[in-house]
Design a protein around this motif. Structure first.
Motif, mmCIF file in Angstrom:
data_model
loop_
_atom_site.group_PDB
_atom_site.id
_atom_site.type_symbol
_atom_site.label_atom_id
_atom_site.label_comp_id
_atom_site.label_asym_id
_atom_site.label_seq_id
_atom_site.Cartn_x
_atom_site.Cartn_y
_atom_site.Cartn_z
ATOM 1 N N PHE A 263 43.516 39.253 32.942
ATOM 2 C CA PHE A 263 44.010 40.523 32.405
ATOM 3 C C PHE A 263 43.595 41.689 33.307
ATOM 4 O O PHE A 263 44.405 42.550 33.665
ATOM 5 C CB PHE A 263 43.447 40.699 30.988
ATOM 6 N N GLN A 264 42.313 41.701 33.680
ATOM 7 C CA GLN A 264 41.799 42.788 34.515
ATOM 8 C C GLN A 264 42.478 42.792 35.884
ATOM 9 O O GLN A 264 42.803 43.840 36.424
ATOM 10 C CB GLN A 264 40.279 42.648 34.699
ATOM 11 N N TYR A 265 42.668 41.608 36.436
ATOM 12 C CA TYR A 265 43.315 41.488 37.751
ATOM 13 C C TYR A 265 44.724 42.074 37.700
ATOM 14 O O TYR A 265 45.109 42.908 38.529
ATOM 15 C CB TYR A 265 43.356 40.016 38.185
ATOM 16 N N HIS A 266 45.481 41.646 36.689
ATOM 17 C CA HIS A 266 46.867 42.116 36.600
ATOM 18 C C HIS A 266 46.927 43.611 36.336
ATOM 19 O O HIS A 266 47.789 44.309 36.848
ATOM 20 C CB HIS A 266 47.631 41.338 35.528
ATOM 21 N N ARG A 267 45.990 44.081 35.522
ATOM 22 C CA ARG A 267 46.001 45.502 35.191
ATOM 23 C C ARG A 267 45.792 46.349 36.459
ATOM 24 O O ARG A 267 46.493 47.326 36.703
ATOM 25 C CB ARG A 267 44.896 45.798 34.174
ATOM 26 N N LEU A 268 44.841 45.923 37.276
ATOM 27 C CA LEU A 268 44.564 46.663 38.507
ATOM 28 C C LEU A 268 45.751 46.570 39.466
ATOM 29 O O LEU A 268 46.212 47.565 40.008
ATOM 30 C CB LEU A 268 43.288 46.107 39.156
ATOM 31 N N LYS A 269 46.235 45.373 39.632
ATOM 32 C CA LYS A 269 47.339 45.146 40.565
ATOM 33 C C LYS A 269 48.575 45.962 40.151
ATOM 34 O O LYS A 269 49.230 46.583 40.984
ATOM 35 C CB LYS A 269 47.626 43.645 40.586
ATOM 36 N N ASN A 270 48.868 45.972 38.857
ATOM 37 C CA ASN A 270 50.072 46.657 38.379
ATOM 38 C C ASN A 270 49.957 48.174 38.397
ATOM 39 O O ASN A 270 50.964 48.865 38.242
ATOM 40 C CB ASN A 270 50.422 46.194 36.955
ATOM 41 N N ALA A 271 48.734 48.663 38.563
ATOM 42 C CA ALA A 271 48.550 50.117 38.572
ATOM 43 C C ALA A 271 49.080 50.741 39.866
ATOM 44 O O ALA A 271 49.310 51.938 39.925
ATOM 45 C CB ALA A 271 47.075 50.461 38.407
ATOM 46 N N PHE A 272 49.242 49.910 40.895
ATOM 47 C CA PHE A 272 49.708 50.442 42.189
ATOM 48 C C PHE A 272 51.142 50.007 42.412
ATOM 49 O O PHE A 272 51.397 48.939 42.940
ATOM 50 C CB PHE A 272 48.796 49.961 43.317
ATOM 51 N N LYS A 273 52.041 50.828 41.969
ATOM 52 C CA LYS A 273 53.464 50.450 42.020
ATOM 53 C C LYS A 273 54.073 50.829 43.359
ATOM 54 O O LYS A 273 53.696 51.812 43.974
ATOM 55 C CB LYS A 273 54.212 51.158 40.896
ATOM 56 N N ASP A 274 55.039 50.023 43.777
ATOM 57 C CA ASP A 274 55.852 50.321 44.971
ATOM 58 C C ASP A 274 55.046 50.422 46.256
ATOM 59 O O ASP A 274 55.499 51.033 47.213
ATOM 60 C CB ASP A 274 56.629 51.650 44.812
ATOM 61 N N VAL A 275 53.833 49.897 46.258
ATOM 62 C CA VAL A 275 53.133 49.780 47.541
ATOM 63 C C VAL A 275 52.686 48.331 47.681
ATOM 64 O O VAL A 275 52.553 47.598 46.696
ATOM 65 C CB VAL A 275 51.895 50.715 47.661
ATOM 66 N N ASN A 276 52.459 47.940 48.940
ATOM 67 C CA ASN A 276 52.077 46.564 49.230
ATOM 68 C C ASN A 276 50.564 46.431 49.019
ATOM 69 O O ASN A 276 49.786 46.540 49.950
ATOM 70 C CB ASN A 276 52.480 46.293 50.693
ATOM 71 N N VAL A 277 50.163 46.222 47.754
ATOM 72 C CA VAL A 277 48.740 46.225 47.434
ATOM 73 C C VAL A 277 48.167 44.790 47.398
ATOM 74 O O VAL A 277 48.809 43.871 46.881
ATOM 75 C CB VAL A 277 48.467 46.977 46.105
ATOM 76 N N HIS A 278 47.011 44.617 48.028
ATOM 77 C CA HIS A 278 46.308 43.322 48.005
ATOM 78 C C HIS A 278 44.918 43.533 47.445
ATOM 79 O O HIS A 278 44.234 44.461 47.856
ATOM 80 C CB HIS A 278 46.132 42.761 49.415
ATOM 81 N N LEU A 279 44.497 42.649 46.559
ATOM 82 C CA LEU A 279 43.134 42.717 46.056
ATOM 83 C C LEU A 279 42.291 41.644 46.742
ATOM 84 O O LEU A 279 42.724 40.506 46.893
ATOM 85 C CB LEU A 279 43.106 42.512 44.537
ATOM 86 N N HIS A 280 41.104 42.058 47.171
ATOM 87 C CA HIS A 280 40.127 41.105 47.703
ATOM 88 C C HIS A 280 38.935 41.168 46.771
ATOM 89 O O HIS A 280 38.153 42.136 46.834
ATOM 90 C CB HIS A 280 39.725 41.483 49.133
ATOM 91 N N TYR A 281 38.796 40.173 45.944
ATOM 92 C CA TYR A 281 37.725 40.153 44.949
ATOM 93 C C TYR A 281 36.357 40.148 45.646
ATOM 94 O O TYR A 281 36.102 39.318 46.528
ATOM 95 C CB TYR A 281 37.892 38.918 44.058
ATOM 96 N N ALA A 282 35.484 41.086 45.246
ATOM 97 C CA ALA A 282 34.134 41.160 45.822
ATOM 98 C C ALA A 282 33.274 40.080 45.172
ATOM 99 O O ALA A 282 32.736 40.245 44.079
ATOM 100 C CB ALA A 282 33.526 42.539 45.587
ATOM 101 N N MET A 283 33.143 38.975 45.858
ATOM 102 C CA MET A 283 32.552 37.774 45.244
ATOM 103 C C MET A 283 31.063 37.912 44.959
ATOM 104 O O MET A 283 30.504 37.106 44.220
ATOM 105 C CB MET A 283 32.818 36.541 46.106
ATOM 106 N N LYS A 284 30.406 38.923 45.503
ATOM 107 C CA LYS A 284 28.980 39.053 45.197
ATOM 108 C C LYS A 284 28.750 39.336 43.715
ATOM 109 O O LYS A 284 27.668 39.137 43.198
ATOM 110 C CB LYS A 284 28.330 40.127 46.066
ATOM 111 N N ALA A 285 29.794 39.797 43.013
ATOM 112 C CA ALA A 285 29.653 40.078 41.581
ATOM 113 C C ALA A 285 29.418 38.805 40.778
ATOM 114 O O ALA A 285 28.618 38.796 39.828
ATOM 115 C CB ALA A 285 30.885 40.804 41.063
#
Ligand SMILES: *Cc1c(COP(=O)(O)O)cnc(C)c1O
Length: 404
Positions: A30-52
């Motif tokens: 849910f959190q992933y999609h929410r963040l991703k969908n917040a940036f419309k019409d741009v080529n957005v990539h998420l790189h999860y900070a794995m140290k969390a």
């Protein structure tokens, strides 16, 4: 988004005991999609900070969503590869590591982010234009929050100062280096779009000096709620503003670049809980302490950052609220929560400490020779054990007995 119920959490602690970390897979999605969908019409990539949080199952779950990875050590890079990420999906953002470690990362084929001019110079000398690199800048933007988690300001050890760009240019030109990305990560606690946008403008200006860019990486700092009424990052609003600014930048730059982010906390914090059992109720002249079978060894954020973590009594959710200080069993002042109103706590009750998805297990340790707890994942209607709890054997494994 539906939370795990007290029944589900009790089922986990009944089956696997406590202390226990419990994660909710759907919440991560849910959190992933929410963040991703917040940036419309741009080529957005998420790189999860794995140290969390870096359990291999969590990494795979996030990989299956289409995410890349942000790794801050060579060991994290190896864990990411082991989880099935391909090297070009992993961004390696180290700080103060040896050049040998960076060379190892180059050999593994991951994307390199450089945050120091001396390393940039060595990198250029070694690879010239044959291996591209990203440059981590410090825009000196002061993000709010505790000083330990504010990493863009003037005294910070992170990034290359935006005021050193002339020096960076000389190094890049001398070695004919290919700079494929510009990066900033201003801190871990950003309240509104302003900090982001101020940093973004500086990055856009700087980016004009680099003709080979493929992406721009705005790091993270997305804040999540720890208690009711907390100000959290308004993701949709930030997304809107940044996407608009970024589109304008791409138009000025003359090419469409990818927009990257490296969320850690935002993806996993709220998906995790630490379940602990009440060992004792201890009434002193001033306070009623709830002493639990956990402490700063399993959740250090309250002591390290003064972080608030909400605490619930899942054994007695409808009990009369009373005032408690919840403390750990470590021989330190490891207060997990001061003056909390919690439904009446009895010895044996299981408490849920919330927001234990990010920087909880990953910062855990063996102080007082205590063991790290097991981890459980609820996902698609099933409850999975994803890490066994440690044994004393694990803790002493590398000891060498030389004195008898
Ligand atoms: C820790 C870190 C992040 C993630 O920060 P969160 O506050 O957990 O989202 C992102 N990028 C870098 C370089 C980091 O060190």
């Amino acid at each position: 988004m539906k939370d795990l119920t007290p029944e589900e959490l009790r089922r986990a602690s009944n089956k696997f005991g406590s202390p226990l970390y419990v994660y909710h897979g759907e919440r991560i999605e849910f959190q992933y999609h929410r963040l991703k969908n917040a940036f419309k019409d741009v080529n957005v990539h998420l790189h999860y900070a794995m140290k969390a949080l870096n359990n291999i199952n969590i990494l795979r779950l996030i990989k299956n969503l289409g995410s890349g990875l942000d790794a801050v050590s060579i060991q994290e890079v190896h864990l990411g590869l082991r989880a099935g990420f391909s090297p070009n999906e992993i961004m390696y953002t180290p700080n103060c590591v040896s050049f040998d470690e960076i060379k190892e990362a180059v050999e593994l084929g991951v994307i390199i982010n450089i945050d120091n001019i001396s390393i940039l110079d060595q990198f250029g000398h070694e690879y010239g234009n044959s291996v591209p690199c990203c440059i981590r800048l410090n825009p000196h933007i002061m993000a709010g929050g505790h000083s330990n988690i504010s990493v863009g300001h003037i005294d910070s050890k992170f990034g290359i100062s935006i005021h050193q760009m002339r020096h960076v240019q000389r190094v890049v030109e001398t070695h004919k280096m290919k700079v494929n990305g510009i990066h900033m990560h201003t801190g871990s606690d950003i309240l509104d779009a302003e900090v982001f946008l101020r940093g973004a403008e500086l990055l856009f200006e700087t980016a004009m000096q680099f003709p080979d860019l493929e992406f721009m990486d705005f790091g993270s700092g997305f804040k999540v709620g720890y208690k009711d009424g907390d100000i959290v990052t308004d993701i949709e609003q930030i997304g809107d503003k940044i996407a608009t600014a970024f589109k304008q930048f791409c138009a000025d730059y003359g090419r469409e670049l990818a927009l990257w982010f490296e969320p850690g906390k935002f993806i996993v914090s709220e998906a995790g809980s630490l379940l602990v059992t009440t060992n004792v109720i201890k009434t002193t002249t001033s306070t009623v302490f709830v002493g639990v079978n956990s402490g700063q060894n399993h959740l250090i954020r309250p002591m390290f950052y003064d972080a608030y973590h909400h605490i619930e009594n899942i054994s007695n959710p409808s009990g009369t609220p009373r005032l408690y200080s919840v403390v750990g069993y470590i021989c330190e002042t490891d207060t997990l929560g001061y003056d909390r109103q919690i439904p009446e706590v009895r010895e044996g009750d299981v408490l849920r400490i919330k927001n234990a998805g990010a920087y909880a297990f990953s910062m855990s340790n063996n102080y007082n020779a205590r063991l790290r707890p097991a981890e459980v994942l609820f996902y698609k209607g099933e409850m999975h054990l994803i890490r066994k709890s440690e044994t004393l054997e694990d803790v002493t494994r590398n000891e060498i007995e030389v004195i008898s």
